[in-house]
Scaffold this motif. Structure first.
Motif, PDB file in Angstrom:
ATOM      1  N   LEU A  57     -24.176  82.188  21.364  1.00  0.00           N
ATOM      2  CA  LEU A  57     -23.903  81.859  22.763  1.00  0.00           C
ATOM      3  C   LEU A  57     -22.832  82.749  23.375  1.00  0.00           C
ATOM      4  CD1 LEU A  57     -23.889  78.000  22.246  1.00  0.00           C
ATOM      5  CD2 LEU A  57     -25.809  79.436  22.942  1.00  0.00           C
ATOM      6  N   ALA A  58     -21.884  83.200  22.571  1.00  0.00           N
ATOM      7  CA  ALA A  58     -20.817  84.089  23.044  1.00  0.00           C
ATOM      8  C   ALA A  58     -20.263  84.840  21.833  1.00  0.00           C
ATOM      9  CB  ALA A  58     -19.705  83.294  23.729  1.00  0.00           C
ATOM     10  N   ALA A  59     -19.754  86.033  22.074  1.00  0.00           N
ATOM     11  CA  ALA A  59     -19.199  86.830  20.987  1.00  0.00           C
ATOM     12  C   ALA A  59     -18.104  87.729  21.520  1.00  0.00           C
ATOM     13  CB  ALA A  59     -20.284  87.666  20.324  1.00  0.00           C
ATOM     14  N   ALA A  60     -17.180  88.107  20.647  1.00  0.00           N
ATOM     15  CA  ALA A  60     -16.110  89.043  20.997  1.00  0.00           C
ATOM     16  C   ALA A  60     -15.679  89.770  19.729  1.00  0.00           C
ATOM     17  CB  ALA A  60     -14.926  88.315  21.619  1.00  0.00           C
ATOM     18  N   SER A  61     -15.151  90.970  19.914  1.00  0.00           N
ATOM     19  CA  SER A  61     -14.740  91.788  18.784  1.00  0.00           C
ATOM     20  C   SER A  61     -13.474  92.549  19.126  1.00  0.00           C
ATOM     21  CB  SER A  61     -15.860  92.772  18.432  1.00  0.00           C
ATOM     22  OG  SER A  61     -15.411  93.709  17.510  1.00  0.00           O
ATOM     23  N   SER A  62     -12.756  92.962  18.106  1.00  0.00           N
ATOM     24  CA  SER A  62     -11.544  93.741  18.339  1.00  0.00           C
ATOM     25  C   SER A  62     -11.870  95.121  18.891  1.00  0.00           C
ATOM     26  CB  SER A  62     -10.736  93.864  17.047  1.00  0.00           C
ATOM     27  OG  SER A  62     -11.518  94.444  16.036  1.00  0.00           O
ATOM     28  N   LEU A  63     -13.112  95.570  18.761  1.00  0.00           N
ATOM     29  CA  LEU A  63     -13.520  96.855  19.338  1.00  0.00           C
ATOM     30  C   LEU A  63     -13.535  96.807  20.867  1.00  0.00           C
ATOM     31  CD1 LEU A  63     -16.482  97.719  16.964  1.00  0.00           C
ATOM     32  CD2 LEU A  63     -14.169  98.632  16.905  1.00  0.00           C
ATOM     33  N   GLU A  64     -13.620  95.603  21.428  1.00  0.00           N
ATOM     34  CA  GLU A  64     -13.688  95.444  22.881  1.00  0.00           C
ATOM     35  C   GLU A  64     -12.316  95.332  23.544  1.00  0.00           C
ATOM     36  OE1 GLU A  64     -17.470  92.890  23.784  1.00  0.00           O
ATOM     37  OE2 GLU A  64     -16.373  92.059  22.070  1.00  0.00           O
ATOM     38  N   VAL A  65     -11.288  95.096  22.771  1.00  0.00           N
ATOM     39  CA  VAL A  65      -9.939  94.973  23.317  1.00  0.00           C
ATOM     40  C   VAL A  65      -9.420  96.369  23.616  1.00  0.00           C
ATOM     41  CG1 VAL A  65      -7.593  94.179  22.879  1.00  0.00           C
ATOM     42  CG2 VAL A  65      -9.533  92.827  22.090  1.00  0.00           C
ATOM     43  N   LYS A  66      -9.006  96.595  24.846  1.00  0.00           N
ATOM     44  CA  LYS A  66      -8.656  97.940  25.293  1.00  0.00           C
ATOM     45  C   LYS A  66      -7.194  98.313  25.084  1.00  0.00           C
ATOM     46  CE  LYS A  66     -12.781  98.706  26.733  1.00  0.00           C
ATOM     47  NZ  LYS A  66     -13.673  99.301  25.784  1.00  0.00           N
ATOM     48  N   GLU A  67      -6.375  97.386  24.620  1.00  0.00           N
ATOM     49  CA  GLU A  67      -4.955  97.685  24.416  1.00  0.00           C
ATOM     50  C   GLU A  67      -4.765  98.515  23.154  1.00  0.00           C
ATOM     51  OE1 GLU A  67      -2.171  94.507  24.762  1.00  0.00           O
ATOM     52  OE2 GLU A  67      -3.496  93.400  26.087  1.00  0.00           O
ATOM     53  N   SER A  68      -3.890  99.459  23.225  1.00  0.00           N
ATOM     54  CA  SER A  68      -3.601 100.263  22.038  1.00  0.00           C
ATOM     55  C   SER A  68      -2.144 100.048  21.637  1.00  0.00           C
ATOM     56  CB  SER A  68      -3.853 101.746  22.325  1.00  0.00           C
ATOM     57  OG  SER A  68      -3.002 102.189  23.353  1.00  0.00           O
ATOM     58  N   GLY A  69      -1.856 100.314  20.398  1.00  0.00           N
ATOM     59  CA  GLY A  69      -0.480 100.203  19.922  1.00  0.00           C
ATOM     60  C   GLY A  69      -0.039  98.793  19.592  1.00  0.00           C
ATOM     61  N   ILE A  70      -0.974  97.848  19.449  1.00  0.00           N
ATOM     62  CA  ILE A  70      -0.582  96.497  19.060  1.00  0.00           C
ATOM     63  C   ILE A  70      -1.061  96.247  17.630  1.00  0.00           C
ATOM     64  CG2 ILE A  70      -0.565  95.608  21.411  1.00  0.00           C
ATOM     65  CD1 ILE A  70      -3.262  94.352  20.924  1.00  0.00           C
ATOM     66  N   ASN A  71      -0.378  95.332  16.954  1.00  0.00           N
ATOM     67  CA  ASN A  71      -0.736  95.075  15.562  1.00  0.00           C
ATOM     68  C   ASN A  71      -2.001  94.214  15.477  1.00  0.00           C
ATOM     69  OD1 ASN A  71       0.116  92.474  16.081  1.00  0.00           O
ATOM     70  ND2 ASN A  71       1.979  92.621  14.874  1.00  0.00           N
ATOM     71  N   LYS A  72      -2.534  94.069  14.266  1.00  0.00           N
ATOM     72  CA  LYS A  72      -3.814  93.393  14.085  1.00  0.00           C
ATOM     73  C   LYS A  72      -3.739  91.900  14.407  1.00  0.00           C
ATOM     74  CE  LYS A  72      -4.421  95.324   9.923  1.00  0.00           C
ATOM     75  NZ  LYS A  72      -5.050  95.702   8.649  1.00  0.00           N
ATOM     76  N   THR A  73      -2.599  91.281  14.192  1.00  0.00           N
ATOM     77  CA  THR A  73      -2.456  89.866  14.507  1.00  0.00           C
ATOM     78  C   THR A  73      -2.511  89.649  16.016  1.00  0.00           C
ATOM     79  OG1 THR A  73      -1.083  89.610  12.537  1.00  0.00           O
ATOM     80  CG2 THR A  73      -1.008  87.836  14.155  1.00  0.00           C
ATOM     81  N   ARG A  74      -1.812  90.470  16.756  1.00  0.00           N
ATOM     82  CA  ARG A  74      -1.842  90.378  18.223  1.00  0.00           C
ATOM     83  C   ARG A  74      -3.245  90.710  18.744  1.00  0.00           C
ATOM     84  NH1 ARG A  74      -1.089  88.072  22.488  1.00  0.00           N
ATOM     85  NH2 ARG A  74      -0.397  89.210  24.309  1.00  0.00           N
ATOM     86  N   MET A  75      -3.914  91.654  18.095  1.00  0.00           N
ATOM     87  CA  MET A  75      -5.287  92.013  18.461  1.00  0.00           C
ATOM     88  C   MET A  75      -6.212  90.805  18.272  1.00  0.00           C
ATOM     89  SD  MET A  75      -7.278  94.633  19.379  1.00  0.00           S
ATOM     90  CE  MET A  75      -6.493  96.127  18.846  1.00  0.00           C
ATOM     91  N   ALA A  76      -6.036  90.072  17.177  1.00  0.00           N
ATOM     92  CA  ALA A  76      -6.851  88.891  16.912  1.00  0.00           C
ATOM     93  C   ALA A  76      -6.636  87.833  17.985  1.00  0.00           C
ATOM     94  CB  ALA A  76      -6.525  88.320  15.538  1.00  0.00           C
ATOM     95  N   GLU A  77      -5.402  87.672  18.434  1.00  0.00           N
ATOM     96  CA  GLU A  77      -5.119  86.713  19.502  1.00  0.00           C
ATOM     97  C   GLU A  77      -5.838  87.117  20.791  1.00  0.00           C
ATOM     98  OE1 GLU A  77      -1.272  85.022  21.947  1.00  0.00           O
ATOM     99  OE2 GLU A  77      -0.961  85.789  19.913  1.00  0.00           O
ATOM    100  N   LYS A  78      -5.830  88.405  21.099  1.00  0.00           N
ATOM    101  CA  LYS A  78      -6.530  88.910  22.292  1.00  0.00           C
ATOM    102  C   LYS A  78      -8.044  88.676  22.183  1.00  0.00           C
ATOM    103  CE  LYS A  78      -3.302  90.848  24.796  1.00  0.00           C
ATOM    104  NZ  LYS A  78      -3.024  90.399  26.150  1.00  0.00           N
ATOM    105  N   VAL A  79      -8.596  88.843  20.986  1.00  0.00           N
ATOM    106  CA  VAL A  79     -10.022  88.601  20.777  1.00  0.00           C
ATOM    107  C   VAL A  79     -10.337  87.129  21.012  1.00  0.00           C
ATOM    108  CG1 VAL A  79     -11.864  88.592  19.046  1.00  0.00           C
ATOM    109  CG2 VAL A  79     -10.342  90.542  19.220  1.00  0.00           C
ATOM    110  N   GLY A  80      -9.467  86.240  20.553  1.00  0.00           N
ATOM    111  CA  GLY A  80      -9.646  84.806  20.800  1.00  0.00           C
ATOM    112  C   GLY A  80      -9.639  84.478  22.280  1.00  0.00           C
ATOM    113  N   GLU A  81      -8.733  85.096  23.027  1.00  0.00           N
ATOM    114  CA  GLU A  81      -8.686  84.868  24.473  1.00  0.00           C
ATOM    115  C   GLU A  81      -9.949  85.400  25.156  1.00  0.00           C
ATOM    116  OE1 GLU A  81      -5.084  86.667  25.863  1.00  0.00           O
ATOM    117  OE2 GLU A  81      -3.816  85.351  24.655  1.00  0.00           O
TER     118      GLU A  81
END
Length: 122
Positions: A57-81
């Motif tokens: 029904l919906a999907a998201a990936s860290s490849l879609e997050v456009k921010e650079s220079g953030i760590n993987k934990t912060r990236m995971a939070e962005k993917v959740g949002e």
């Protein structure tokens, strides 16, 4: 030191067994679909799945997050949002969280926090 094929297969088999143990308890229905996580060394992805109809029904990936220079934990939070925004577009507010074979810790926990911050309840 390189790992042998036997060690790699044993690790994969153990991971599959842990995942099956979680999947016996967690099932997604149309009114409350399953939010499943896949975590690799480089990224993280998440899907909201209706198991009854076998549809994503919906999907998201860290490849879609456009921010650079953030760590993987912060990236995971962005993917959740990001997933929460997409799920709410499809009128999904409640899900069942499927952590797969991963511990609810670190990036998996950050992803869940980001989804909750985006308005998804579980």
């Amino acid at each position: 030191m390189t790992k042998t094929n036997t060690e790699i297969l044993a690790r994969q088999k153990t991971r599959a067994r842990r995942h099956n143990r979680v999947r016996l308890k967690v099932t997604g229905m149309p009114e409350r679909p399953r939010m499943t996580v896949f975590r690799s060394n480089r990224g993280i992805s998440v899907q909201v799945i209706d198991d009854l109809n076998g549809r994503t029904l919906a999907a998201a990936s860290s490849l879609e997050v456009k921010e650079s220079g953030i760590n993987k934990t912060r990236m995971a939070e962005k993917v959740g949002e990001l997933l929460a925004a997409r799920a709410r577009e499809n009128n999904i507010e409640k899900v069942v969280f499927d952590r797969g074979s991963y511990l609810y810790h670190g990036r998996v926990k950050a992803l869940a926090y980001g989804a909750r911050k985006g308005g998804i309840k579980f």
